[in-house]
Enzyme design. Sequence first.
Site, mmCIF file in Angstrom:
data_model
loop_
_atom_site.group_PDB
_atom_site.id
_atom_site.type_symbol
_atom_site.label_atom_id
_atom_site.label_comp_id
_atom_site.label_asym_id
_atom_site.label_seq_id
_atom_site.Cartn_x
_atom_site.Cartn_y
_atom_site.Cartn_z
ATOM 1 N N PRO A 89 7.075 -11.762 -6.369
ATOM 2 C CA PRO A 89 5.849 -12.004 -6.954
ATOM 3 C C PRO A 89 4.515 -11.834 -5.788
ATOM 4 O O PRO A 89 3.586 -11.469 -6.052
ATOM 5 C CB PRO A 89 5.530 -13.412 -7.584
ATOM 6 C CG PRO A 89 6.996 -13.549 -7.628
ATOM 7 C CD PRO A 89 7.683 -12.982 -6.690
ATOM 8 N N GLU A 116 13.805 -20.352 -6.050
ATOM 9 C CA GLU A 116 12.368 -20.400 -5.833
ATOM 10 C C GLU A 116 11.985 -19.401 -4.569
ATOM 11 O O GLU A 116 10.949 -19.158 -4.114
ATOM 12 C CB GLU A 116 11.996 -21.688 -5.238
ATOM 13 C CG GLU A 116 12.169 -22.940 -6.373
ATOM 14 C CD GLU A 116 11.493 -22.599 -7.581
ATOM 15 O OE1 GLU A 116 12.545 -22.386 -8.501
ATOM 16 O OE2 GLU A 116 10.340 -21.855 -7.627
ATOM 17 N N ARG A 154 15.234 9.330 -9.259
ATOM 18 C CA ARG A 154 14.853 10.428 -9.838
ATOM 19 C C ARG A 154 13.819 11.376 -8.968
ATOM 20 O O ARG A 154 13.797 12.462 -9.548
ATOM 21 C CB ARG A 154 14.056 9.961 -11.108
ATOM 22 C CG ARG A 154 12.608 9.205 -10.964
ATOM 23 C CD ARG A 154 12.193 8.650 -12.259
ATOM 24 N NE ARG A 154 11.734 9.486 -13.316
ATOM 25 C CZ ARG A 154 10.562 10.452 -13.174
ATOM 26 N NH1 ARG A 154 9.641 10.290 -12.246
ATOM 27 N NH2 ARG A 154 10.318 11.401 -14.212
ATOM 28 N N ASP A 169 4.893 13.774 -14.345
ATOM 29 C CA ASP A 169 4.770 12.413 -14.632
ATOM 30 C C ASP A 169 3.368 11.898 -14.508
ATOM 31 O O ASP A 169 2.569 12.344 -13.895
ATOM 32 C CB ASP A 169 5.620 11.887 -13.739
ATOM 33 C CG ASP A 169 7.052 11.777 -13.809
ATOM 34 O OD1 ASP A 169 7.401 12.214 -14.930
ATOM 35 O OD2 ASP A 169 7.779 11.345 -13.077
#
Length: 248
Positions: A89, A116, A154, A169
């Site tokens: 994060p 953690e 991809r 895309d």
Amino acid sequence: MRIDVITLFPEFMAQSAALGVVGRAAERGLLDLHGWNPRDYAEGNYRRVDDRPFGGGPGMVMLIEPLRACLAAAKAADPAPAPVIYLSPQGKPLTQAKVRELAALPRMILLCGRYEGVDERFLAAEVTEEISIGDYVLSGGELGAAVIVDAVTRLQEGALNDAESAAQDSFEGPQGLLDCPHFSQPAHHEWGDVPDVLRSGNHAAIANWRRQQSLLRTWLRRPDLLDESALSKADRKLLDQAKAEHGS
Ligand SMILES: NC(=O)c1ccc(NCc2ccccc2)nc1
């Protein structure tokens, strides 16, 4: 492209890469995916990979030495140099531009944290960059690793056939616009008809309409992605016309 994933759950990575476009690319040899489990490199009877955090607090921290030995084994398995990317994060948000950059590499090593996170000294010594797939917390980095594996695979040459082309895309191209709406059979339905232009056979008009829809949709939904000052004259004209028709 070779991707090595360091994870306590290698079976998760294998499954997430076995299906669809990614599975087919792996079969075609466009993706060479390897899982490495730090627990296989942990010493002692209990083969510890984590322990309590100094300073107290909840949860556990992944230990340096099992990760260090595991990463060394992964690196030794192939001579190609590779960045070590940590999913967390606290990382830099993943964008399609970053995906394109990663897709061009011969190899990368993805590190998936659990608990953690990982001892900061390992991150400082061994990690090239941290990437986040979004501002939320998961139980592990594996889903982030699977996202990166899918997004870069991809884009490998030969992974998508024309029908699946990545060229149109969302976020593709210099402006990174959102994709236009798509329609298929039936042409007429109780929920509405397919826009006439898409059935006109006029490919210039169709391309124009799709570009205009991408511009309008980006302006409405993700103005943060749209740098109107950088629009071409043609794009600006299309967007202005779409705004007027949109009654806004
Ligand atoms: N948003 C993300 O990309 C992400 C990545 C990993 C994760 N969880 C594992 C972890 C937790 C704390 C510190 C480092 C790793 N959650 C979300």
